[in-house]
Every structure is written in structure tokens, then in C-alpha cells.
Design an enzyme around this catalytic site. Sequence first.
Site, PDB file in Angstrom:
ATOM      1  N   LEU A  86       0.845  -1.186   0.000  1.00 16.24           N
ATOM      2  CA  LEU A  86       0.000   0.000   0.000  1.00 16.24           C
ATOM      3  C   LEU A  86       0.887   1.244   0.000  1.00 16.24           C
ATOM      4  O   LEU A  86       1.894   1.283   0.711  1.00 16.24           O
ATOM      5  CB  LEU A  86      -0.899   0.001   1.227  1.00 16.24           C
ATOM      6  CG  LEU A  86      -1.996  -1.069   1.246  1.00 16.24           C
ATOM      7  CD1 LEU A  86      -2.705  -1.038   2.593  1.00 16.24           C
ATOM      8  CD2 LEU A  86      -3.001  -0.851   0.146  1.00 16.24           C
ATOM      9  N   LEU A 104      -7.114   6.273   6.278  1.00 19.32           N
ATOM     10  CA  LEU A 104      -6.933   4.851   6.031  1.00 19.32           C
ATOM     11  C   LEU A 104      -5.457   4.481   5.857  1.00 19.32           C
ATOM     12  O   LEU A 104      -4.779   5.019   4.977  1.00 19.32           O
ATOM     13  CB  LEU A 104      -7.729   4.428   4.787  1.00 19.32           C
ATOM     14  CG  LEU A 104      -7.660   2.949   4.408  1.00 19.32           C
ATOM     15  CD1 LEU A 104      -8.247   2.084   5.516  1.00 19.32           C
ATOM     16  CD2 LEU A 104      -8.379   2.700   3.083  1.00 19.32           C
ATOM     17  N   ASP A 105      -4.998   3.552   6.716  1.00 15.89           N
ATOM     18  CA  ASP A 105      -3.641   3.001   6.631  1.00 15.89           C
ATOM     19  C   ASP A 105      -2.557   4.065   6.706  1.00 15.89           C
ATOM     20  O   ASP A 105      -1.459   3.880   6.171  1.00 15.89           O
ATOM     21  CB  ASP A 105      -3.472   2.178   5.352  1.00 15.89           C
ATOM     22  CG  ASP A 105      -4.309   0.907   5.375  1.00 15.89           C
ATOM     23  OD1 ASP A 105      -4.461   0.325   6.462  1.00 15.89           O
ATOM     24  OD2 ASP A 105      -4.812   0.510   4.316  1.00 15.89           O
ATOM     25  N   GLU A 106      -2.843   5.191   7.358  1.00 17.02           N
ATOM     26  CA  GLU A 106      -1.852   6.254   7.474  1.00 17.02           C
ATOM     27  C   GLU A 106      -1.606   6.656   8.925  1.00 17.02           C
ATOM     28  O   GLU A 106      -1.059   7.710   9.195  1.00 17.02           O
ATOM     29  CB  GLU A 106      -2.286   7.473   6.648  1.00 17.02           C
ATOM     30  CG  GLU A 106      -2.320   7.212   5.141  1.00 17.02           C
ATOM     31  CD  GLU A 106      -2.621   8.461   4.339  1.00 17.02           C
ATOM     32  OE1 GLU A 106      -2.606   9.563   4.930  1.00 17.02           O
ATOM     33  OE2 GLU A 106      -2.862   8.346   3.124  1.00 17.02           O
TER      34      GLU A 106
END
Length: 308
Positions: free
Chosen positions: A220, A251-253
Site C-alpha cells: 500500500l 486509512l492506513d496512514e
Amino acid sequence: MTVVPSGGTSSYPEARTPKPARPQPDHDFVLTLSCPGRAGLVHAVSGFLVRHSGNILESRQFDDRRQDRFFMRVHFDVSDPNTTLEQLRSGFGPVAEAWGISWQLHHASTPTRTLIMVSQYGHCLNDLLFRAGTGTLNIDVPAIVSNHRDMEPLAAYHGIPFHHIPVTPRTKDDAEARLTELTDELDVDLVVLARYMQILSGDLCKHLDGRAINIHHSFLPGFKGAKPYHQAHARGVKLVGATAHYVTPDLDEGPIIEQDVIRVDHAHDPDHLSTVGREVEAQVLARAVAWHTEHRVMLNGDRTVVLR
């Protein structure tokens, strides 16, 4: 001294003064703190420990001069068996106030109550439960939550209550409300998304701020969507990795706790890449959870300080 008859020798050793008994595990504590960096901070903390019969077992610190923020973790025991956690917290309060310290103080041996969420891939869940069962991960798992039933037999094998909470666009709000209820009812300290393939709402992320950890493959944002390892194979990747981070509305950070990679090459087909990926995901997530439960991770803005 051993009495020896005249002209003889003794086979008995000289008596020794017995060593004081070591404090029991219940008298091990972990103090974590952060504050603006100032001369004398370590002396203030060590002085508090001396006044409460504390013995330092491990100490780690980091001075972030860019942010003017000092971080410290101290693992210590106390020789007085009557000393309680509440007494120590009360004793450290004035020190914290005088130095502008944000702090936490915990029993070192208390397991972290951890709710694990999973979808259809069980490698991370299985690894966490194995480590918990063997005592290498100090967590107590009161429940496993999933939007599928695939992992229900694994939960039953470990004797852990399994909660099937389906998620659809129509039921998402109700599902998250039920999840929030569970975290409150079960007095959950930590939520681990062990390959839980649903996006949490911003409100739920804020509710779990600083106490929810997610794992994802490090492709990602390069390879989003379905079959990322097939996409990676098509691009000829040379590294397979994973990232564990705190959950945030982005998201995903969220702040990264741990990352790792494994080198691969042209001989690895998509299935082999997926196998390697599962291995590194499980290892990275386990380390992140361990460090969190050992109170080694502290937030520093959008980053973390991990005092290993």
C-alpha cells in the site's frame, strides 16, 4: 563463623548472610512519561523512585530536540511489599505537576485485555493466540469479532467467545455500535485488527484513538484492491513487507509502530509471495502488539517513539 575443633578442619561452609528476597512480579511497575525537555528530569524521576524504595530494572529515554519533547520508560520494582499502584500514582502526581509531565503508571505483569478482529485470513489471529497461550505475549483475549464465520472454530479451540457481526452498507452503523458496546462491556484496553477487512468509520477510529492496531502489507498504496500479491508479481517486486500502525480516520496512514521486509526474487510466484507476506505480517503485528502491551510505544504527533 563455623566452630572448628583444635587441629581439625571443617567440611561445612562458612555461614553467609542471606540475600534479601526479590520483590514479586506484582511489585514490578512501568512508568512512561513525556514532557518538554529540561535539565534535571531524570533526577526528578529517580528521586521519586528512591523515596518509594524503587529499584530500576530497565530504563530507556529519548530526547526529541526537533519537537522539544522528552520521552522515558522506566521498569522498576519496589522492596516494600505493602506499596500499591495507587500509592505510587499518588506519589508521582506532584512530580508530574511540577515538571509538566504527561504520564502513565502500570503493573508490569497485568495482561492487556485485547479484543481481536479478523475476517477470513487467520494467520495473524492464530499467531497472536499461540503467543498468548505460550506466555510470550502478555494479553488476555476476552473476545474475537469477525464479519465472517471462518475463524469461529479457531476461537472455539482456544475457548474464546466468538462474535459474528456481519457488515454491509446497510448494517455498518449497527455493527460499529455493537463493537463499541463490546469494548465497553468487556473493559477492553486494546483492539487488534488482525487482517480485518473492513474500513472503520471516523467516529469509531476516534473512539479507539491510541488503542487500536492494524496490520497491512507494505505494498500500500502501490497495489490497492484485490489480489495485491498478483499485482506485485506482475511488477517484479523484490521486497515483501508489512506495516503495523495505530488506527486513525486516515486509512492506513496512522502512526507506524513496526515494519519489516523479506527479500524475494523472480522465482517467487504469486502464491509464494502471499505465503511470505503472511509470515511477515504475523511477525510485525506480534511485535507491535508486544511493544504496546509492554508500554514501550508513545505517540509523538503523527509518529511513534518505541523505547525497546
